[in-house]
Motif scaffolding. Structure first.
Motif, PDB file in Angstrom:
ATOM      1  N   VAL A 259       0.817  -1.212   0.000  1.00 40.04           N
ATOM      2  CA  VAL A 259       0.000   0.000   0.000  1.00 40.04           C
ATOM      3  C   VAL A 259       0.851   1.261   0.000  1.00 40.04           C
ATOM      4  O   VAL A 259       0.364   2.336   0.281  1.00 40.04           O
ATOM      5  CB  VAL A 259      -0.991   0.019   1.196  1.00 40.04           C
ATOM      6  N   GLU A 260       2.149   1.127  -0.320  1.00 39.65           N
ATOM      7  CA  GLU A 260       3.024   2.301  -0.372  1.00 39.65           C
ATOM      8  C   GLU A 260       2.482   3.285  -1.400  1.00 39.65           C
ATOM      9  O   GLU A 260       2.091   2.910  -2.494  1.00 39.65           O
ATOM     10  CB  GLU A 260       4.448   1.884  -0.754  1.00 39.65           C
ATOM     11  N   ALA A 261       2.475   4.537  -1.015  1.00 37.94           N
ATOM     12  CA  ALA A 261       1.930   5.572  -1.892  1.00 37.94           C
ATOM     13  C   ALA A 261       2.834   5.767  -3.109  1.00 37.94           C
ATOM     14  O   ALA A 261       4.049   5.638  -3.037  1.00 37.94           O
ATOM     15  CB  ALA A 261       1.803   6.881  -1.133  1.00 37.94           C
ATOM     16  N   LEU A 262       2.193   6.069  -4.212  1.00 38.03           N
ATOM     17  CA  LEU A 262       2.913   6.361  -5.444  1.00 38.03           C
ATOM     18  C   LEU A 262       3.453   7.780  -5.340  1.00 38.03           C
ATOM     19  O   LEU A 262       2.700   8.741  -5.222  1.00 38.03           O
ATOM     20  CB  LEU A 262       1.961   6.232  -6.637  1.00 38.03           C
ATOM     21  N   THR A 263       4.771   7.901  -5.351  1.00 34.81           N
ATOM     22  CA  THR A 263       5.423   9.201  -5.209  1.00 34.81           C
ATOM     23  C   THR A 263       6.367   9.419  -6.377  1.00 34.81           C
ATOM     24  O   THR A 263       6.719   8.484  -7.101  1.00 34.81           O
ATOM     25  CB  THR A 263       6.237   9.271  -3.905  1.00 34.81           C
TER      26      THR A 263
ATOM     27  N   GLY B 106       6.048  -1.553  -7.042  1.00 33.05           N
ATOM     28  CA  GLY B 106       5.291  -0.565  -6.270  1.00 33.05           C
ATOM     29  C   GLY B 106       4.370   0.263  -7.144  1.00 33.05           C
ATOM     30  O   GLY B 106       3.234   0.557  -6.768  1.00 33.05           O
TER      31      GLY B 106
ATOM     32  N   ARG C 292       1.484  -2.087  -7.963  1.00 31.46           N
ATOM     33  CA  ARG C 292       0.598  -2.294  -6.808  1.00 31.46           C
ATOM     34  C   ARG C 292      -0.200  -1.037  -6.456  1.00 31.46           C
ATOM     35  O   ARG C 292      -1.308  -1.127  -5.941  1.00 31.46           O
ATOM     36  CB  ARG C 292       1.395  -2.750  -5.593  1.00 31.46           C
ATOM     37  N   SER C 293       0.353   0.117  -6.723  1.00 34.10           N
ATOM     38  CA  SER C 293      -0.350   1.369  -6.414  1.00 34.10           C
ATOM     39  C   SER C 293      -1.496   1.645  -7.382  1.00 34.10           C
ATOM     40  O   SER C 293      -2.537   2.147  -6.980  1.00 34.10           O
ATOM     41  CB  SER C 293       0.623   2.547  -6.468  1.00 34.10           C
TER      42      SER C 293
ATOM     43  N   ARG D 191      -0.223   8.591 -14.070  1.00 35.11           N
ATOM     44  CA  ARG D 191      -1.641   8.248 -13.893  1.00 35.11           C
ATOM     45  C   ARG D 191      -2.422   8.528 -15.176  1.00 35.11           C
ATOM     46  O   ARG D 191      -3.244   7.723 -15.601  1.00 35.11           O
ATOM     47  CB  ARG D 191      -2.245   9.047 -12.740  1.00 35.11           C
TER      48      ARG D 191
END
Length: 185
Positions: free
Chosen positions: A5-9, A26, A29-30, A73
């Motif tokens: 659940v690590e935020a997309l940064t 990551g 998964r994000s 995105r």
């Protein structure tokens, strides 16, 4: 290993751009749950397969993405929307599938699809199907995909003003539908 659940940064995206496998995971998964949710609510027959197709196309492009996380995105949902349109066209030209006949299904437990369609995703889809096609596209991209008005306009090939109007009208229609209680859960 990354937390799922690590935020997309922008930092995670920068690591992915140089080929860091954990960072690429990551990124997947994000965004994958949102992409799959978008495809499911829009009526994709194989949302998992289409989600995989989207990321097979997008992940090699990560080093060339401009605009950071918002650019990623926008690209991901542009590709997802294009794959969905392709699927609708392909099914429009292909042979018609026969209806499901439970009498021919020898399974003893309901399928995973049955659980999903009978659960909250099925309820959401049932409510969204009451909207017009353009309103449904805008609401799912703005709410599920968390795209900006500008990014949604670009994905759908519409003006920002049109997206704002479609969103306003779509959300108003959803409020009315839910207030009427016409959709049975």
């Amino acid at each position: 290993m990354l937390n799922p659940v690590e935020a997309l940064t922008d930092e995670l995206l920068a690591r992915a751009a140089v080929g860091d496998q954990a960072a690429l995971e990551g990124v997947y998964r994000s965004l994958a749950p949102q992409v799959q949710g978008y495809l499911l609510t829009r009526g994709a027959t194989d949302p998992e397969g289409l989600t995989s197709d989207v990321f097979l196309q997008v992940l090699p492009m990560v080093p060339r993405i401009a605009g950071g996380v918002s650019g990623l995105r926008k690209l991901v949902f542009t590709v997802a929307h294009a794959r969905l349109v392709d699927e609708f066209r392909r099914h429009g030209r292909g042979p018609r599938q026969g209806p499901y006949d439970p009498a021919l299904d020898d399974r003893h437990e309901p399928s995973a699809e049955h659980h999903v369609l009978e659960g909250s995703a099925g309820h959401v889809r049932q409510v969204l199907e009451r909207l017009g096609e353009d309103q449904r596209a805008v609401v799912t991209l703005r709410v599920l995909a968390d795209l900006s008005v500008a990014a949604t306009a670009e994905v759908l090939g519409k003006s920002e003003g049109a997206v704002k109007q479609l969103q306003r009208r779509g959300l108003a229609a959803l409020r009315e539908i839910l207030a009427e209680g016409e959709v049975v859960r």
